[in-house]
Design an enzyme around this catalytic site. Structure first.
Site, PDB file in Angstrom:
ATOM      1  CG  ASP A   1      -3.454  -2.547   6.976  1.00  0.00           C
ATOM      2  OD1 ASP A   1      -2.857  -3.625   6.842  1.00  0.00           O
ATOM      3  OD2 ASP A   1      -4.666  -2.385   6.731  1.00  0.00           O
TER       4      ASP A   1
ATOM      5  CG  ASP B   1       1.018  -9.264  -6.857  1.00  0.00           C
ATOM      6  OD1 ASP B   1       0.615  -9.332  -5.680  1.00  0.00           O
ATOM      7  OD2 ASP B   1       1.231 -10.276  -7.571  1.00  0.00           O
TER       8      ASP B   1
ATOM      9  CD  GLU C   1      -3.499  -6.354   3.946  1.00  0.00           C
ATOM     10  OE1 GLU C   1      -4.493  -6.442   4.683  1.00  0.00           O
ATOM     11  OE2 GLU C   1      -2.924  -7.374   3.472  1.00  0.00           O
TER      12      GLU C   1
ATOM     13  CG  HIS D   1      -4.492 -12.362  -6.303  1.00  0.00           C
ATOM     14  ND1 HIS D   1      -4.321 -12.039  -4.975  1.00  0.00           N
ATOM     15  CD2 HIS D   1      -5.520 -13.269  -6.334  1.00  0.00           C
ATOM     16  CE1 HIS D   1      -5.179 -12.710  -4.215  1.00  0.00           C
ATOM     17  NE2 HIS D   1      -5.934 -13.478  -5.035  1.00  0.00           N
TER      18      HIS D   1
ATOM     19  CG  ASN E   1      -5.549  -8.574  -3.840  1.00  0.00           C
ATOM     20  OD1 ASN E   1      -4.992  -8.022  -4.769  1.00  0.00           O
ATOM     21  ND2 ASN E   1      -4.899  -8.976  -2.751  1.00  0.00           N
TER      22      ASN E   1
END
Length: 643
Positions: free
Chosen positions: A503, A520, A547, A516, A511
């Site tokens: 994680d 990504d 994530e 975003h 973010n």
């Protein structure tokens, strides 16, 4: 001296006279038998009994005539050839003819009377009995010349015994006086008469066979004179024109039987045969609603002159109808073959091409010229090899490949072959009961291309369904399927199975801080580091959600899993992705590790996920950026700093 000479001359004259009279007697008997041979054909039209009675009367008449021409050897003693007709009547006529002949001759001899009447009647009865014995001896077959010779010999023995034993004949010294000429001429008459009767039977048999064959022939047979009038016809002709007997048609012509135009046409053709002497063979006629095939040949006399014609006509109505149906079916089949898109070919049991349409040849552009009727499958396949029409043929023993391919022709099979230009052909071969192989060739290029495109699309769709669109790694759905499959395999092999749950720390803050698109990109970098950290094809890296990532490592111990986790942590640290919202000022990850073997994998493989998730949770609560391992087997957890 003169007296002796006169006696000798007188005796000699008497003997010569006896022989002359005997010769006349022999001629009469042979004439009577010959007359029967001449007129016996007339009696064949009557019943069997009537024929035998007539023969008996003729034989009895010959015997009576012989008695009338008899030599009176001694007062009341007559010497003649009456015995030969009686013996022949017994052998060739059987009991009926023998009875009539004997009764007639015996009655006449009784009427004549004389000293030797009783002896004569006895001898006549014995001669008839010998003939009957010969009849029963040959009743299962036709008499032959040898049988006649034996009958003649037996008759001679009977005559000699009669002259030697019967008292009246003994007292008159018949045996010494005329025994030899009497016996010899009776035997000769028997042989001559028997020969005539044998020939008569042979001619009657041959005529009977010809008449039977003529009358019972399934064809229509007839004989006409020079004016095309019927002389004789067979039974089929009478049935065709609805007459009761053949005699009713005698003397009629085609003008009495059918319409004038048709009769004139037939008359013209027949007169041509008579005038030219050239036969007319297989001429088609249509009479009484029937199709007939007629052949007519001229009949000639001994001088070679045409005196009429003989015809044989065969009813071909059914054959004509079948030929018409076959012709129509063939035309229909030809149109269907020409209009169909598929190629059709038929090979006989030996592999020779016996039929194919143009589509079959066009389906194989490089070897089409070899695919002709009469070609052998081996020669066609050899042409395929020479032109390279079918790729993928083994380069080794080409003849062996041709032999194997030719042998497989006579079997039910479906195959798809690709040609040199990329086109595809479907070949469906079916074997008939007589060994004929029929091949149907279809162009499936478009279908095959669509199939390949569909397969590629399906594979792409499957890949899309199983792949995370952002990172390009396996998604959650594909992970679940692979997890169930691989844990079951490890359970069967009793090998360790390890799992990493990863994680990204503070990803929401990342973010929020960088946006975003940057998030990504961060996910893509993390997935790259994970993929680079595993080296075996069986190792799978999946995006578990958001994530969170999962790595499972078949046949890997807990120690090996820790090494993989450490490699990932180092690679991520080396990327040094800035993260102002993290206490570490860069992007880090927390990792939970779990490993299981044996019973756990067999009974509850999902405990691996549970323990890895628990280890991940503990790693995050204990400060993040670290690796923590839990064991489903109850071992103490292990922990390492990730960075």
């Amino acid at each position: 001296m003169m007296s002796s000479l006169h006696v000798l001359e007188g005796g000699s004259s008497a003997v010569n006279g006896n022989w002359t009279q005997f010769g006349g007697n022999l001629s009469f008997v042979c004439l009577a038998i010959s007359l029967w041979a001449l007129f016996s054909i007339q009696f064949q039209r009557r019943s069997f009994r009537q024929e035998k009675i007539a023969f008996g009367i003729i034989a009895g008449g010959a015997s009576v005539g012989s008695i009338l021409l008899a030599i009176e050897f001694h007062p009341g003693i007559y010497i003649d050839l009456r015995f030969s007709p009686l013996a022949l009547a017994g052998m060739f006529g059987g009991p009926i003819a023998a009875a009539f002949a004997a009764l007639l001759a015996i009655a006449f001899r009784f009427a004549v009377g004389g000293a030797a009447m009783v002896d004569g009647i006895i001898t006549m009865a014995l001669a008839t009995g010998i003939g009957l014995a010969g009849h029963f001896w040959t009743r299962k077959r036709s008499p032959e010349l040898m049988d006649v010779a034996l009958l003649s010999l037996a008759l001679g023995v009977v005559l000699v015994l009669s002259m030697a034993l019967l008292p009246t004949l003994v007292n008159a010294h018949v045996l010494a006086g005329v025994g030899f000429p009497l016996t010899a001429l009776n035997c000769l008459a028997t042989v001559l008469g028997g020969f005539v009767l044998l020939k008569t039977q042979q001619w009657e048999l041959e005529r009977s066979i010809l008449v039977t064959a003529f009358s019972q022939s399934p064809d229509y047979l007839y004989v006409k004179d020079r004016n095309s009038r019927f002389i004789t016809v067979n039974e089929n002709m009478t049935r065709l024109f609805r007459f009761r007997t053949t005699a009713e048609m005698t003397g009629l012509s085609d003008f009495n039987l059918m319409s004038r135009p048709l009769a004139e046409e037939l008359y013209y053709l027949e007169q041509q045969v008579i005038d030219t002497g050239v036969p007319l063979i297989d001429s088609t006629e249509y009479i009484e609603g029937r199709f007939l095939l007629a052949s007519k040949v001229p009949l000639r006399d001994k001088q070679g002159r045409v005196i009429g014609l003989a015809g044989v006509t065969r009813d071909v109505t059914e054959r004509t109808a079948l030929e018409r149906e076959l012709r129509e079916s063939k035309n229909l089949l030809s149109h269907a073959m020409a209009g169909m898109s598929d190629g059709i070919a038929m090979y006989d049991g030996k592999g020779f091409l016996i039929f194919c349409n143009d589509q079959y040849r066009h389906a194989f552009p490089l070897s089409g010229e070899a695919r002709v009727v009469g070609a052998h499958i081996s020669d066609i396949l050899r042409r395929v090899v020479e032109t390279g029409e079918r790729p993928g043929i083994p380069e080794g023993d080409v003849e062996e490949w041709i032999k194997a391919a030719a042998a497989s022709l006579h079997s039910n099979k479906d195959e798809e072959v690709q040609l040199h230009n990329g086109d595809w052909r479907s070949i469906r071969t079916r074997l008939a009961e007589d060994g004929t192989a029929m091949a149907v060739v279809s162009d499936i290029t478009a279908t095959k291309q669509a199939e390949i495109a569909l397969r590629l699309s399906a594979e792409q769709l499957k890949s899309l369904a199983e792949t995370d669109g952002l990172t390009g790694m396996v998604n959650r759905r594909a992970f679940d399927e692979a997890f169930a499959r691989e844990t079951a395999g490890s359970a069967r092999k009793n090998t360790p199975f390890s799992l990493l749950m990863v994680d990204i720390d503070r990803f929401k803050a990342y973010n929020d801080t960088y946006g975003h698109p940057a998030g990504d990109q961060c996910l893509r970098v993390v997935s790259k580091c994970l993929r680079q950290s595993v080296s075996r094809p069986a190792d799978i890296v999946a995006r578990y959600g958001g994530e969170e990532f999962v790595v499972f490592l078949p046949d890997t111990s807990a120690k090996g899993a820790m090494i993989v986790a450490e490699q990932f942590a180092r690679r991520l640290a080396k990327e040094n992705i800035a993260h102002s919202g993290s206490e570490f000022a860069r992007v880090t990850a927390s990792i939970g590790v779990s490993c299981a073997t044996g019973a756990v994998l067999r009974t509850n493989p999902n405990r691996l996920l549970t323990e890895a998730d628990a280890a991940l949770y503990d790693a995050k609560t204990q400060g993040r950026n670290r690796i923590l391992a839990h064991s489903p087997n109850g071992e103490r957890p292990a922990m390492k700093e990730a960075g």
